[in-house]
Design an enzyme around this catalytic site. Structure first.
Site, PDB file in Angstrom:
ATOM      1  N   GLU A  69      56.876  42.356  15.206  1.00 10.76           N
ATOM      2  CA  GLU A  69      55.575  42.198  14.569  1.00 10.76           C
ATOM      3  C   GLU A  69      54.509  42.358  15.631  1.00 10.76           C
ATOM      4  O   GLU A  69      54.727  41.999  16.783  1.00 10.76           O
ATOM      5  CB  GLU A  69      55.474  40.765  14.004  1.00 10.76           C
ATOM      6  CG  GLU A  69      55.205  40.694  12.536  1.00 10.76           C
ATOM      7  CD  GLU A  69      55.278  39.262  12.016  1.00 10.76           C
ATOM      8  OE1 GLU A  69      55.929  39.064  11.005  1.00 10.76           O
ATOM      9  OE2 GLU A  69      54.690  38.364  12.637  1.00 10.76           O
ATOM     10  N   HIS A 124      55.148  26.607  18.928  1.00  7.63           N
ATOM     11  CA  HIS A 124      54.986  27.217  17.609  1.00  7.63           C
ATOM     12  C   HIS A 124      55.200  26.213  16.479  1.00  7.63           C
ATOM     13  O   HIS A 124      55.506  26.587  15.363  1.00  7.63           O
ATOM     14  CB  HIS A 124      55.951  28.400  17.399  1.00  7.63           C
ATOM     15  CG  HIS A 124      55.798  29.498  18.409  1.00  7.63           C
ATOM     16  ND1 HIS A 124      54.652  30.248  18.516  1.00  7.63           N
ATOM     17  CD2 HIS A 124      56.641  29.955  19.354  1.00  7.63           C
ATOM     18  CE1 HIS A 124      54.809  31.125  19.487  1.00  7.63           C
ATOM     19  NE2 HIS A 124      56.005  30.966  20.018  1.00  7.63           N
ATOM     20  N   LYS A 160      62.803  36.269   6.427  1.00  6.76           N
ATOM     21  CA  LYS A 160      61.420  36.693   6.638  1.00  6.76           C
ATOM     22  C   LYS A 160      61.242  38.163   6.260  1.00  6.76           C
ATOM     23  O   LYS A 160      60.213  38.557   5.712  1.00  6.76           O
ATOM     24  CB  LYS A 160      61.003  36.474   8.087  1.00  6.76           C
ATOM     25  CG  LYS A 160      60.827  34.995   8.455  1.00  6.76           C
ATOM     26  CD  LYS A 160      60.187  34.865   9.817  1.00  6.76           C
ATOM     27  CE  LYS A 160      60.503  33.551  10.505  1.00  6.76           C
ATOM     28  NZ  LYS A 160      59.778  32.398  10.005  1.00  6.76           N
ATOM     29  N   ARG A 207      59.480  24.709  -0.247  1.00  5.46           N
ATOM     30  CA  ARG A 207      59.710  23.260  -0.311  1.00  5.46           C
ATOM     31  C   ARG A 207      58.388  22.540  -0.152  1.00  5.46           C
ATOM     32  O   ARG A 207      57.348  23.166   0.072  1.00  5.46           O
ATOM     33  CB  ARG A 207      60.618  22.849   0.849  1.00  5.46           C
ATOM     34  CG  ARG A 207      60.018  23.281   2.182  1.00  5.46           C
ATOM     35  CD  ARG A 207      60.760  22.724   3.369  1.00  5.46           C
ATOM     36  NE  ARG A 207      60.478  23.484   4.574  1.00  5.46           N
ATOM     37  CZ  ARG A 207      59.446  23.283   5.379  1.00  5.46           C
ATOM     38  NH1 ARG A 207      58.561  22.353   5.101  1.00  5.46           N
ATOM     39  NH2 ARG A 207      59.276  24.032   6.451  1.00  5.46           N
TER      40      ARG A 207
HETATM   41  P1  ADP Z   1      56.592  22.271   8.519  1.00  7.31           P
HETATM   42  O1  ADP Z   1      55.479  23.217   8.538  1.00  7.31           O
HETATM   43  O2  ADP Z   1      56.772  21.634   7.173  1.00  7.31           O
HETATM   44  O3  ADP Z   1      56.575  21.330   9.639  1.00  7.31           O
HETATM   45  P2  ADP Z   1      58.933  23.318   9.821  1.00  7.31           P
HETATM   46  O4  ADP Z   1      59.713  24.506   9.430  1.00  7.31           O
HETATM   47  O5  ADP Z   1      58.319  23.332  11.161  1.00  7.31           O
HETATM   48  O6  ADP Z   1      57.856  23.177   8.685  1.00  7.31           O
HETATM   49  O7  ADP Z   1      59.852  22.033   9.748  1.00  7.31           O
HETATM   50  C1  ADP Z   1      59.973  21.096   8.690  1.00  7.31           C
HETATM   51  C2  ADP Z   1      60.815  19.936   9.155  1.00  7.31           C
HETATM   52  O8  ADP Z   1      62.150  20.362   9.247  1.00  7.31           O
HETATM   53  C3  ADP Z   1      60.482  19.410  10.539  1.00  7.31           C
HETATM   54  O9  ADP Z   1      59.511  18.435  10.579  1.00  7.31           O
HETATM   55  C4  ADP Z   1      61.795  18.877  10.973  1.00  7.31           C
HETATM   56  O10 ADP Z   1      62.023  17.604  10.407  1.00  7.31           O
HETATM   57  C5  ADP Z   1      62.767  19.815  10.384  1.00  7.31           C
HETATM   58  N1  ADP Z   1      63.117  20.880  11.319  1.00  7.31           N
HETATM   59  C6  ADP Z   1      62.425  22.005  11.586  1.00  7.31           C
HETATM   60  N2  ADP Z   1      63.052  22.775  12.465  1.00  7.31           N
HETATM   61  C7  ADP Z   1      64.186  22.137  12.780  1.00  7.31           C
HETATM   62  C8  ADP Z   1      65.268  22.422  13.643  1.00  7.31           C
HETATM   63  N3  ADP Z   1      65.325  23.518  14.362  1.00  7.31           N
HETATM   64  N4  ADP Z   1      66.272  21.517  13.720  1.00  7.31           N
HETATM   65  C9  ADP Z   1      66.236  20.403  12.993  1.00  7.31           C
HETATM   66  N5  ADP Z   1      65.245  20.072  12.168  1.00  7.31           N
HETATM   67  C10 ADP Z   1      64.238  20.915  12.054  1.00  7.31           C
HETATM   68  P1  ADP Z   2      58.631  29.603  11.624  1.00 11.58           P
HETATM   69  O1  ADP Z   2      59.594  29.970  10.543  1.00 11.58           O
HETATM   70  O2  ADP Z   2      59.295  29.235  12.889  1.00 11.58           O
HETATM   71  O3  ADP Z   2      57.623  28.614  11.133  1.00 11.58           O
HETATM   72  P2  ADP Z   2      56.459  31.570  11.567  1.00 11.58           P
HETATM   73  O4  ADP Z   2      56.619  33.023  11.281  1.00 11.58           O
HETATM   74  O5  ADP Z   2      55.835  30.752  10.485  1.00 11.58           O
HETATM   75  O6  ADP Z   2      57.874  30.980  11.951  1.00 11.58           O
HETATM   76  O7  ADP Z   2      55.620  31.411  12.899  1.00 11.58           O
HETATM   77  C1  ADP Z   2      55.403  30.160  13.526  1.00 11.58           C
HETATM   78  C2  ADP Z   2      54.159  30.217  14.387  1.00 11.58           C
HETATM   79  O8  ADP Z   2      54.244  31.253  15.367  1.00 11.58           O
HETATM   80  C3  ADP Z   2      52.882  30.538  13.623  1.00 11.58           C
HETATM   81  O9  ADP Z   2      52.300  29.384  13.065  1.00 11.58           O
HETATM   82  C4  ADP Z   2      52.016  31.156  14.715  1.00 11.58           C
HETATM   83  O10 ADP Z   2      51.454  30.157  15.512  1.00 11.58           O
HETATM   84  C5  ADP Z   2      53.018  31.922  15.544  1.00 11.58           C
HETATM   85  N1  ADP Z   2      53.125  33.337  15.101  1.00 11.58           N
HETATM   86  C6  ADP Z   2      53.988  33.838  14.206  1.00 11.58           C
HETATM   87  N2  ADP Z   2      53.829  35.150  14.020  1.00 11.58           N
HETATM   88  C7  ADP Z   2      52.817  35.537  14.828  1.00 11.58           C
HETATM   89  C8  ADP Z   2      52.169  36.797  15.123  1.00 11.58           C
HETATM   90  N3  ADP Z   2      52.538  37.929  14.541  1.00 11.58           N
HETATM   91  N4  ADP Z   2      51.164  36.797  16.006  1.00 11.58           N
HETATM   92  C9  ADP Z   2      50.790  35.649  16.628  1.00 11.58           C
HETATM   93  N5  ADP Z   2      51.357  34.448  16.419  1.00 11.58           N
HETATM   94  C10 ADP Z   2      52.366  34.377  15.528  1.00 11.58           C
HETATM   95 MG    MG Z   3      56.299  28.895   9.658  1.00 10.32          MG
END
Ligand code: ADP
Ligand code: ADP
Ligand code: MG
Length: 500
Positions: free
Chosen positions: A202, A237, A118, A294
């Site tokens: 952040e 989240h 990130k 992806r």
């Molecule tokens: P998206 O926005 O596409 O849902 P995520 O990063 O939340 O993106 O996750 C994509 C997919 O990857 C999920 O639906 C799940 O199948 C898998 N995944 C996400 N986080 C985990 C985790 N911590 N452990 C195992 N599988 C995960």
């Molecule tokens: P991940 O890799 O787990 O998807 P993200 O950075 O995309 O991590 O954050 C996941 C979720 O957490 C976001 O969709 C939002 O709901 C919350 N989030 C992330 N960053 C912030 C922020 N700076 N302020 C408020 N909510 C946040």
């Molecule tokens: Mg995300």
């Protein structure tokens, strides 16, 4: 140009089937890989060929790069599609495919590596005029310095794992007194989940909306976007309801965010399908969150409003074809909503509730799409993500799409385990959702488990069964359940990292 003739799909469940269907339409042969837990799985039956790659845990099967490459060689597959999750964001796997003369249907190892961190991603896109959430640009090493910075940024702040994903490794800090404790927790969660303790701060955006843009690049330097997806309804989240377009974007804001998304993709010389995630505050200021390199779980809502098949486009780009359109030629029409049907119990903190699909009847009809990987009588294996299906409704207007979704949810019959269906109906009926005035706190602000007891969709026998199950659940030691989920290793995320 070399035409792909056979694709091995390095995934399981709904996404494996979804990819194979598009490949078949293009006259491309398909190869499934599967673990011992998935011998009867639909993706195995659907594929032209299938190769057993190991025991149930994903670390011994779906994450085994060498086994998967070997399966591709044995079957003569000339390309691999990784789906989402598992190896999809693993730069080593993308590289390994390249080294073995197999086309990886996804971005280059360099793009994946850059965007997988990130912090790295923020640094790269900042040079391309993409707005960032105020915060630290380097991993935190000195706690006193970090505290000073947090004061400057202003509480509440969020401590985040640089290698984080899947909503893990994030801690909200309300004030200075909590800083040290939350920081320690964030670091230890980052180490245990991702094998990398680097964290950063952040500004915590209050009343945030999660709005992401689907982007697409080809191998000739062209990048376009396919508009936004609103993904603000989340638990832990993580997304449960997604829609396109968002109810709050104006054409001008859409244009500005779309341009920023294209720039972010250009910052890492991106090709293939990708998603740029933004956070939008109350004043409609937007900030870059991260890039997912992806195909996204929620890609179908974009397919519905644009009429495109994103998997076919991925395949074409992977075999070197230029994007067949310019930004001005891409249009959207209508409204699409997706709900994720998880084997989870909304009344019990959305904890996984895996088991057997005793009844499984899909909804049908105009404007309804179900992407799933199961049939009645099948088990939802304990080893993987508990998503049963994605239910997508498409209609001319948002109101009509909501009504269609409610109709489809009521038609969907699942017994044998708890699901998020009732919860999603609650979302569709809720005034905040219907009016479009909601943010990522939707679940926290409005959802109480007892609201589900009032759903008018269940008949009396179902209510009786429901109460019996709830009673039974209350008897169950929930601490044990909690442990179960928390201890589920998130191998695919850990494995993205080189030395873990
Ligand atoms: P998206 O926005 O596409 O849902 P995520 O990063 O939340 O993106 O996750 C994509 C997919 O990857 C999920 O639906 C799940 O199948 C898998 N995944 C996400 N986080 C985990 C985790 N911590 N452990 C195992 N599988 C995960
Ligand atoms: P991940 O890799 O787990 O998807 P993200 O950075 O995309 O991590 O954050 C996941 C979720 O957490 C976001 O969709 C939002 O709901 C919350 N989030 C992330 N960053 C912030 C922020 N700076 N302020 C408020 N909510 C946040
Ligand atoms: Mg995300």
């Amino acid at each position: 140009m070399p035409q792909i003739k056979k694709i091995l799909v390095a995934n399981r469940g709904e996404i494996a089937l979804r990819v194979m269907r598009s490949a078949r339409e293009m006259g491309i042969k398909t190869v499934a890989v599967y673990s011992e837990a998935d011998r009867q799985a639909l993706h195995v039956r659907f594929a032209d060929e299938a190769v057993l790659i190991g025991p149930p845990p994903s670390s011994e099967s779906y994450l085994k790069m060498d086994k998967i490459i070997q399966a591709a060689k044995e079957t003569g597959a000339d390309a691999i599609h990784p789906g989402y999750g598992f190896l999809s964001e693993n730069e080593d796997f993308s590289q390994l495919c390249e080294d073995n003369n197999i086309i990886f249907i996804g971005p280059s190892p360099q793009s994946i590596e850059l965007m997988g961190s990130k912090l790295g991603a923020k640094a790269a896109v900042a040079k391309f005029n993409v707005p960032l959430v105020p915060g630290t640009a380097e991993p935190i090493t000195d706690i006193n310095k970090a505290k000073k910075l947090a004061l400057e940024i202003g509480y509440p702040v969020l401590i985040k794992a640089s290698a984080g994903g899947g909503g893990k490794g994030m801690r909200i800090v309300e004030n200075e007194n909590e800083f040290e404790e939350q920081m320690e927790r964030a670091v230890s969660e980052a180490i245990s989940s991702f094998g990398d303790g680097a964290v950063f701060i952040e500004k915590y955006v209050t009343k945030p909306r999660h709005i992401e843009f689907q982007i697409f690049g080809d191998k000739h330097g062209n990048v376009v976007h396919f508009f936004e997806r609103e993904c603000s309804v989340q638990r832990r989240h993580q997304k449960v309801v997604e829609e396109a377009p968002s109810a709050v974007l104006t054409p001008a804001l859409r244009k500005a965010m779309g341009e920023a998304a294209v720039n972010a993709a250009k910052a890492c010389n991106y090709y293939g399908a990708g998603t740029i995630e933004f956070i939008l505050n109350e004043n409609l200021d937007f900030y870059f969150l991260e890039m997912n390199t992806r195909l996204q779980v929620e890609h179908p809502v974009t397919e519905e409003i644009t009429g495109l098949d994103l998997v076919q486009l991925q395949i074409k780009v992977a075999q070197g074809e230029p994007l067949p359109f310019k930004q001005e030629e891409i249009t959207m029409k209508g409204h699409a909503i997706e709900i994720r049907v998880y084997a989870e119990d909304p009344a019990n903190n959305f904890l996984p509730d895996i088991g057997t699909l005793q009844t499984y009847v899909r909804p049908q009809g105009h404007g309804i799409r179900v992407d799933d990987g199961f049939e009645q009588g099948m088990n939802i294996p304990f080893y993987y993500d508990p998503m049963i299906a994605k239910l997508i409704a498409y209609a001319e207007t948002r109101e009509q799409a909501i009504e269609k979704m409610i109709r489809a949810i009521r038609e969907y019959k699942i017994t044998g385990l708890e699901t998020t269906l009732g919860f999603c109906e609650f979302v569709m009926q809720h005034e905040a959702f219907r009016s479009g005035h909601f943010d990522t706190k939707f679940v926290e602000n409005y959802f109480k488990p007892d609201v589900l007891k009032k759903t008018p969709t269940v008949d009396e026998s179902e209510i009786a069964a429901l109460i019996a199950t709830q009673f039974f659940n209350k008897q169950k030691p929930t601490a044990q359940n909690q442990n179960n989920t928390q201890q589920q290793p998130s191998h695919w995320r850990t494995n993205r990292l080189k030395h873990s």
